[in-house]
Design an enzyme around this catalytic site. Structure first.
Site, PDB file in Angstrom:
ATOM      1  N   HIS A 110       0.873  -1.180   0.000  1.00  0.00           N
ATOM      2  CA  HIS A 110       0.000   0.000   0.000  1.00  0.00           C
ATOM      3  C   HIS A 110       0.911   1.232   0.000  1.00  0.00           C
ATOM      4  O   HIS A 110       2.017   1.192   0.567  1.00  0.00           O
ATOM      5  CB  HIS A 110      -0.829  -0.050   1.288  1.00  0.00           C
ATOM      6  CG  HIS A 110      -1.892   0.995   1.409  1.00  0.00           C
ATOM      7  ND1 HIS A 110      -1.626   2.294   1.741  1.00  0.00           N
ATOM      8  CD2 HIS A 110      -3.235   0.920   1.241  1.00  0.00           C
ATOM      9  CE1 HIS A 110      -2.758   2.982   1.783  1.00  0.00           C
ATOM     10  NE2 HIS A 110      -3.750   2.173   1.477  1.00  0.00           N
ATOM     11  N   ASP A 187       3.197  -4.241   8.138  1.00  0.00           N
ATOM     12  CA  ASP A 187       1.960  -3.487   7.986  1.00  0.00           C
ATOM     13  C   ASP A 187       0.807  -4.482   8.147  1.00  0.00           C
ATOM     14  O   ASP A 187       0.521  -5.269   7.238  1.00  0.00           O
ATOM     15  CB  ASP A 187       1.948  -2.829   6.595  1.00  0.00           C
ATOM     16  CG  ASP A 187       0.634  -2.153   6.282  1.00  0.00           C
ATOM     17  OD1 ASP A 187      -0.279  -2.176   7.130  1.00  0.00           O
ATOM     18  OD2 ASP A 187       0.511  -1.595   5.173  1.00  0.00           O
ATOM     19  N   GLN A 190      -4.347  -4.911   7.067  1.00  0.00           N
ATOM     20  CA  GLN A 190      -5.360  -5.798   6.479  1.00  0.00           C
ATOM     21  C   GLN A 190      -5.430  -7.165   7.153  1.00  0.00           C
ATOM     22  O   GLN A 190      -6.247  -7.992   6.756  1.00  0.00           O
ATOM     23  CB  GLN A 190      -5.096  -5.992   4.976  1.00  0.00           C
ATOM     24  CG  GLN A 190      -5.357  -4.759   4.144  1.00  0.00           C
ATOM     25  CD  GLN A 190      -6.821  -4.302   4.175  1.00  0.00           C
ATOM     26  OE1 GLN A 190      -7.723  -5.046   4.533  1.00  0.00           O
ATOM     27  NE2 GLN A 190      -7.053  -3.065   3.799  1.00  0.00           N
ATOM     28  N   LYS A 213     -10.116  -0.215  10.847  1.00  0.00           N
ATOM     29  CA  LYS A 213     -10.237  -1.437  10.034  1.00  0.00           C
ATOM     30  C   LYS A 213     -10.473  -2.664  10.911  1.00  0.00           C
ATOM     31  O   LYS A 213     -10.555  -3.781  10.429  1.00  0.00           O
ATOM     32  CB  LYS A 213      -8.974  -1.643   9.190  1.00  0.00           C
ATOM     33  CG  LYS A 213      -8.848  -0.611   8.068  1.00  0.00           C
ATOM     34  CD  LYS A 213      -7.809  -1.035   7.083  1.00  0.00           C
ATOM     35  CE  LYS A 213      -7.212   0.106   6.303  1.00  0.00           C
ATOM     36  NZ  LYS A 213      -7.994   0.516   5.143  1.00  0.00           N
ATOM     37  N   CYS A 351      -4.737   2.542  -3.656  1.00  0.00           N
ATOM     38  CA  CYS A 351      -3.472   3.024  -3.076  1.00  0.00           C
ATOM     39  C   CYS A 351      -2.354   2.003  -3.272  1.00  0.00           C
ATOM     40  O   CYS A 351      -1.499   1.820  -2.387  1.00  0.00           O
ATOM     41  CB  CYS A 351      -3.609   3.372  -1.597  1.00  0.00           C
ATOM     42  SG  CYS A 351      -4.829   4.630  -1.281  1.00  0.00           S
TER      43      CYS A 351
HETATM   44  N1  PMP Z   1      -1.742  -0.505   4.718  1.00  0.00           N
HETATM   45  C1  PMP Z   1      -2.713  -1.212   4.135  1.00  0.00           C
HETATM   46  C2  PMP Z   1      -2.411  -2.594   3.622  1.00  0.00           C
HETATM   47  C3  PMP Z   1      -3.985  -0.666   3.992  1.00  0.00           C
HETATM   48  O1  PMP Z   1      -4.946  -1.370   3.397  1.00  0.00           O
HETATM   49  C4  PMP Z   1      -4.228   0.647   4.483  1.00  0.00           C
HETATM   50  C5  PMP Z   1      -5.585   1.291   4.335  1.00  0.00           C
HETATM   51  N2  PMP Z   1      -6.197   1.110   3.104  1.00  0.00           N
HETATM   52  C6  PMP Z   1      -3.181   1.320   5.108  1.00  0.00           C
HETATM   53  C7  PMP Z   1      -1.951   0.727   5.198  1.00  0.00           C
HETATM   54  C8  PMP Z   1      -3.355   2.704   5.630  1.00  0.00           C
HETATM   55  O2  PMP Z   1      -4.307   2.728   6.665  1.00  0.00           O
HETATM   56  P1  PMP Z   1      -4.900   4.130   7.175  1.00  0.00           P
HETATM   57  O3  PMP Z   1      -5.409   4.833   5.960  1.00  0.00           O
HETATM   58  O4  PMP Z   1      -5.977   3.713   8.103  1.00  0.00           O
HETATM   59  O5  PMP Z   1      -3.773   4.846   7.845  1.00  0.00           O
END
Ligand code: PMP
Length: 393
Positions: A110, A187, A190, A213, A351
């Site tokens: 991401h 990270d 997910q 999440k 993203c």
């Molecule tokens: N890493 C991953 C794999 C994600 O899916 C996301 C959110 N889509 C993020 C990081 C970033 O999370 P946040 O926007 O809640 O900071």
């Protein structure tokens, strides 16, 4: 089965976008309300009963997070989200890396776990390296082994990609990284709501996730770090609550986690995250995993019957999310029709532009599950999807 716990889902919508954000259980809404009505005050500084109670609840929330990932509370830093947690570490490394050092990430990251490291390398003069995935969506471990070296200082990888839904081999990554003296940031944005996680078992050096999440509030995230790593990392922001002593001549800083929590923290959000983690714990992640796996099986079966479907990665590796395209139809066009049927899915690059470039696709459609989804949701989606495709034929 658990849909009734989520008031928003009483509306006639089919919510299949939990990888973007999860809906909130009634218990979180009610208890947040109670906190504001009964116990709200600022933390760590007051002397009155309210301030003491708010501080107790805030620190109890830290303990709940620690328990959830098999850590100790002194290793849990509250941030505003996974993005901020990763930026906190990467901006520290921007000061600690030097020319000749390397940072290694996967092509599937991401942007939140890609761009901060790219920037840290630009600022420090270190080299930003990217390893590949295989066409089936799994990490290309041969490429990883080729690219990791004694120059690697940090390996930053996702536990589950927000596009591919594959569970990555973190233990193997950690073992190889530690062999060359590199730190690993995981990270877990997910994975946190789908898999039981133990930081001790995985042996990662840092782990980041977002509250929203995992059925919790927005504006709260978590950074876990090993004690020696949090001690080594410079502060991210400066101000109240993060200092040891402030003098005209200079300032010394508090120990972690306070060192990284400058200013008034997201108090209600942290407490809310603790409430949501309690809610999940009561159901059990194993049970959630089994439920979501069964939903995915029936979704994949339905999708495979559609002509010209193109999955991003092999559908057999998917956990609670799957991304795909129908050759010759732009996903935005399909999404437009799904929206008219009150089906919430996500369309775009999610993203993860480098990953979409790898698959030679500009965008894709993503369906993702939460614990509240049902077989009926899958059927609603498939019915509407067939209708949408029919429209463009
Ligand atoms: N890493 C991953 C794999 C994600 O899916 C996301 C959110 N889509 C993020 C990081 C970033 O999370 P946040 O926007 O809640 O900071």
């Amino acid at each position: 089965m658990y849909k009734k716990d989520f008031p928003i889902l009483a509306q006639s919508i089919t919510y299949l976008d939990s990888a973007a954000t999860t809906q909130k259980p009634k218990v979180l809404l009610n208890q947040t309300n109670t906190f504001y009505k009964k116990d709200y005050a600022n933390v760590h500084r007051g002397t009155c009963a309210l301030a003491n109670q708010a501080t107790t609840l805030y620190e109890e929330a830290r303990q709940k997070v620690a328990d959830f990932i098999g850590a100790e509370s002194k290793n849990i830093v509250f941030t505003k989200g996974a993005t901020e947690a990763i930026n906190l570490v990467a901006s520290g490394y921007a000061q600690m890396l030097k020319e000749g050092d390397e940072v290694l990430v996967s092509i599937a990251e991401h942007h939140a776990n890609f761009v901060p490291w790219q920037q840290a390398c630009i600022k420090s003069g270190a080299t930003f390296k990217v390893f590949n995935i295989l066409p089936d969506g799994r990490f290309d471990m041969n490429d990883f082994k080729k690219k990791i070296s004694p120059k690697t200082r940090v390996v930053a990888v996702g536990h589950i990609s927000n596009v591919l839904g594959v569970v990555n081999p973190i233990k193997e990554i950690v073992e190889l990284a530690h062999k060359v003296g590199a730190k690993v940031l995981l990270d877990a944005a997910q994975s946190i709501s789908h898999l039981p996680i133990s930081v001790k078992d995985l042996d990662v050096d840092y782990l980041a996730f977002s509250g929203h999440k995992v059925y919790g509030p927005t504006g709260i995230g978590v950074l876990y770090g090993k004690t020696e790593d949090l001690n080594e990392l410079p502060p991210y922001q400066f101000g109240g609550d993060m200092i040891d002593e402030v003098k005209v001549e200079g300032t010394t800083f508090a120990l972690a986690p306070s060192k990284f929590e400058a200013g008034t923290p997201p108090i209600t959000q942290a407490i809310g995250l603790g409430i949501s983690l309690d809610y999940i714990k009561k159901i059990g992640l194993e049970k959630i995993q089994k439920h979501e796996k069964a939903l995915m099986k029936s979704l994949i079966k339905g999708l495979k019957e559609i002509p010209n479907i193109q999955f991003l990665g092999d559908p057999k590796h998917k956990t609670a999310l799957v991304s795909f395209n129908i050759a010759g139809i732009h996903p935005n066009d399909l999404g437009f029709i799904l929206a008219k049927e009150n089906i919430c899915v996500r369309i775009g690059h999610h993203c993860a532009m480098p990953l979409h470039t790898y698959f030679k696709m500009a965008a894709s459609m993503r369906v993702s599950f939460g614990l509240y989804n049902t077989k009926q949701d899958v059927q609603n989606f498939l019915n509407a999807f067939h209708k949408a495709i029919g429209f463009f034929k």
